[in-house]
Enzyme design. Structure first.
Site, PDB file in Angstrom:
ATOM      1  N   THR A   1     -41.222   0.369 -23.784  1.00 57.10           N
ATOM      2  CA  THR A   1     -42.189   0.486 -22.692  1.00 57.10           C
ATOM      3  C   THR A   1     -43.404  -0.372 -23.051  1.00 57.10           C
ATOM      4  OG1 THR A   1     -42.891   2.590 -23.691  1.00 57.10           O
ATOM      5  CG2 THR A   1     -41.494   2.728 -21.751  1.00 57.10           C
TER       6      THR A   1
ATOM      7  N   SER B   1     -41.460  -3.177 -27.159  1.00 57.47           N
ATOM      8  CA  SER B   1     -41.445  -4.043 -25.975  1.00 57.47           C
ATOM      9  C   SER B   1     -42.039  -5.403 -26.312  1.00 57.47           C
ATOM     10  CB  SER B   1     -42.263  -3.393 -24.860  1.00 57.47           C
ATOM     11  OG  SER B   1     -42.507  -4.321 -23.826  1.00 57.47           O
TER      12      SER B   1
ATOM     13  N   TYR C   1     -37.375 -10.431 -22.869  1.00 53.47           N
ATOM     14  CA  TYR C   1     -36.851 -11.077 -21.664  1.00 53.47           C
ATOM     15  C   TYR C   1     -36.519 -12.499 -22.077  1.00 53.47           C
ATOM     16  CZ  TYR C   1     -38.972  -7.192 -19.105  1.00 53.47           C
ATOM     17  OH  TYR C   1     -39.314  -5.937 -18.638  1.00 53.47           O
TER      18      TYR C   1
ATOM     19  N   THR D   1     -33.347  -7.669 -22.087  1.00 54.94           N
ATOM     20  CA  THR D   1     -33.392  -7.046 -20.757  1.00 54.94           C
ATOM     21  C   THR D   1     -32.989  -8.071 -19.707  1.00 54.94           C
ATOM     22  OG1 THR D   1     -35.149  -5.595 -21.532  1.00 54.94           O
ATOM     23  CG2 THR D   1     -34.875  -5.777 -19.146  1.00 54.94           C
TER      24      THR D   1
ATOM     25  N   LYS E   1     -29.678  -4.955 -22.042  1.00 60.57           N
ATOM     26  CA  LYS E   1     -30.247  -3.796 -21.352  1.00 60.57           C
ATOM     27  C   LYS E   1     -30.335  -4.105 -19.860  1.00 60.57           C
ATOM     28  CE  LYS E   1     -34.452  -0.919 -21.276  1.00 60.57           C
ATOM     29  NZ  LYS E   1     -35.234  -1.274 -20.096  1.00 60.57           N
TER      30      LYS E   1
ATOM     31  N   HIS F   1     -33.769   0.527 -15.676  1.00 57.80           N
ATOM     32  CA  HIS F   1     -35.192   0.264 -15.917  1.00 57.80           C
ATOM     33  C   HIS F   1     -36.042   1.451 -15.428  1.00 57.80           C
ATOM     34  CE1 HIS F   1     -37.408  -3.635 -16.981  1.00 57.80           C
ATOM     35  NE2 HIS F   1     -38.383  -2.761 -16.886  1.00 57.80           N
TER      36      HIS F   1
ATOM     37  N   GLY G   1     -34.182   8.939 -16.912  1.00 54.01           N
ATOM     38  CA  GLY G   1     -34.249  10.327 -16.466  1.00 54.01           C
ATOM     39  C   GLY G   1     -33.927  11.373 -17.507  1.00 54.01           C
TER      40      GLY G   1
ATOM     41  N   ARG H   1     -34.781  14.039 -19.831  1.00 57.06           N
ATOM     42  CA  ARG H   1     -35.967  14.890 -20.014  1.00 57.06           C
ATOM     43  C   ARG H   1     -35.664  16.198 -20.731  1.00 57.06           C
ATOM     44  NH1 ARG H   1     -37.275  10.657 -18.709  1.00 57.06           N
ATOM     45  NH2 ARG H   1     -38.514   9.946 -16.943  1.00 57.06           N
TER      46      ARG H   1
ATOM     47  N   GLY I   1     -38.080   6.715 -21.907  1.00 55.70           N
ATOM     48  CA  GLY I   1     -39.181   5.799 -21.626  1.00 55.70           C
ATOM     49  C   GLY I   1     -40.472   6.550 -21.364  1.00 55.70           C
TER      50      GLY I   1
END
Ligand code: FMN
Ligand code: 7N5
Length: 365
Positions: A81, A109, A139, A165, A233, A257, A290, A292, A311
């Site tokens: 992140t 990142s 990237y 990514t 990714k 992402h 997602g 959690r 993330g």
């Protein structure tokens, strides 16, 4: 007033919402366009059900796993992140110390607000059983010399793998950021990995070129220029997963992402079986999006993910309480993972099979 009990990752999000400038909160929390995929990542985990086994568990469960020669205390890692200094003055230094103390991999990142060398030095200050492991996300740049300079920098800093990514031919569009006028880092913060990369670059966000003209050739060139393991990714189509393996990648991080690039793509956990079938065991497949709860981790692992990434929860921990906050989020998830394994009758993370996960039973959410 009673102090807030920090029992769930959602508690950390609440605390972060209070601590953060609302513009930065929106940047982190938000997703692309209608945020359909952002919600879908969570909903998909909720729709899957666990069907536990009985009378076959163990008192002390094995959580550790090794991936790309990196021993991890559990198959949970910090997805990359950007811009941690927006969340806390110590930024990525605090995150790296927390990850090292917890014995998990941090994927740095490319757009970190602390230089990768300094992040690595911070991780090394922590004494633990396992050597701290950092991977580096980048990237691909249209100018391969820029990509190579970045890879050299990350390699020299001691990163153990590269995470490329590939879901960003252009930047995703977040209407929250548009409405808030957020399109650059505030004065005093920069993308430190890009500062003085080859000359006197300032480390501006705008140095990160997103290009729709990147091709597999750019990846091949990177593949041949480094001995580090390369993970992709953001591969979502099973045909691309097959191609990625043919192009010699060492792993996939199945990710949309966090719903921040193309909106309305499927939830990652829904895609996982198809991607695993395409890869057919040739390389490990990791997943983020997602996650959690411990039950989310167990579902992804049982379906066949080698590890899962988080993330936003990391940024919530960081914003709420710096290094201690990130550490607390990681330990909270470790506890939930272990508790879920126990309730599922599993002896550890290697004792999970697809049969444990069932598509939603009607009426159960
Ligand atoms: C604030 C923020 C910044 C991000 N920055 C990057 C980045 O620099 N590079 C990248 O590949 N992914 C980035 N991501 C995506 C994450 O790596 C990850 O795929 C996603 O957050 C996982 O979903 P989750 O937030 O629901 O756990 C970012 C996500 C967020 C929330
Ligand atoms: C150029 C920085 C990209 C950060 C990012 O990937 C995100 O916010 O999702």
């Amino acid at each position: 007033m009673r102090a807030r009990m920090m029992l769930t990752t959602a508690d950390f999000e609440d605390a972060a919402r209070e601590a953060l400038d609302p513009v930065y909160y929106d940047y982190v929390a938000g997703g692309a366009r209608d945020e359909v995929t952002l919600r879908a990542n969570r909903e998909a985990f909720g729709r899957l059900n666990l069907l536990p086994r009985i009378l076959r568990g163990r008192d002390k469960r094995d959580l550790d796993r090794t991936l790309f020669d990196c021993p991890m205390s559990m198959p949970l890692l910090l997805s990359p992140t950007a811009f941690h200094r927006l969340a806390h003055p110590e930024g990525e230094l605090a995150t790296a110390r927390a990850a090292a103390a917890a014995g998990v991999v941090m994927i740095v990142s490319m757009a970190s607000t602390v230089a990768v060398e300094d992040i690595a030095a911070a991780a090394r200050t922590v004494t633990t059983e396992r050597p701290p492991a950092l991977w580096f996300q980048l990237y691909l740049q249209p100018d391969p010399d820029v990509t190579e300079a970045l890879v050299e920098r990350a390699t020299a800093a001691g990163c153990a793998a590269l995470v490329v990514t590939v879901d960003s031919p252009v930047l995703g569009l977040h209407e929250r950021n548009k409405r808030n006028g957020f399109d650059d880092l505030p004065t005093g913060m920069a993308c430190e990995n890009l500062r003085n990369l080859r000359g006197g670059e300032p480390g501006s966000v705008r140095q990160i070129a997103m290009s729709a003209e990147l091709s597999w050739e750019h990846l091949d060139r990177l593949r041949h220029s480094t001995r580090l393991p390369v993970l992709l990714k953001g591969v979502l189509h099973p045909e691309d997963a097959r191609l990625a393996v043919e192009h010699g990648v060492d792993g996939l991080l199945l990710s949309n992402h966090g719903g921040r690039q193309l909106d309305t793509v499927p939830a990652t956990v829904d895609l996982l079986p198809e991607i695993l079938d395409a890869v057919a065991g040739r390389v490990p497949v990791l997943l983020d999006g997602g996650v959690r709860r411990g039950t989310d981790i167990v579902k992804a692992l049982a379906l066949g993910a080698a590890a899962v990434g988080i993330g936003r929860p990391v940024v919530w921990g960081l914003a709420a309480d710096g290094e201690d906050g990130v550490r607390a989020v990681l330990e909270l998830l470790r506890g939930e993972l272990d508790h879920t394994l126990a309730l599922c009758g599993a002896t550890g993370v290697d004792d999970l099979v697809r049969d444990l996960v069932r598509p939603g039973f009607p009426g159960l959410r």
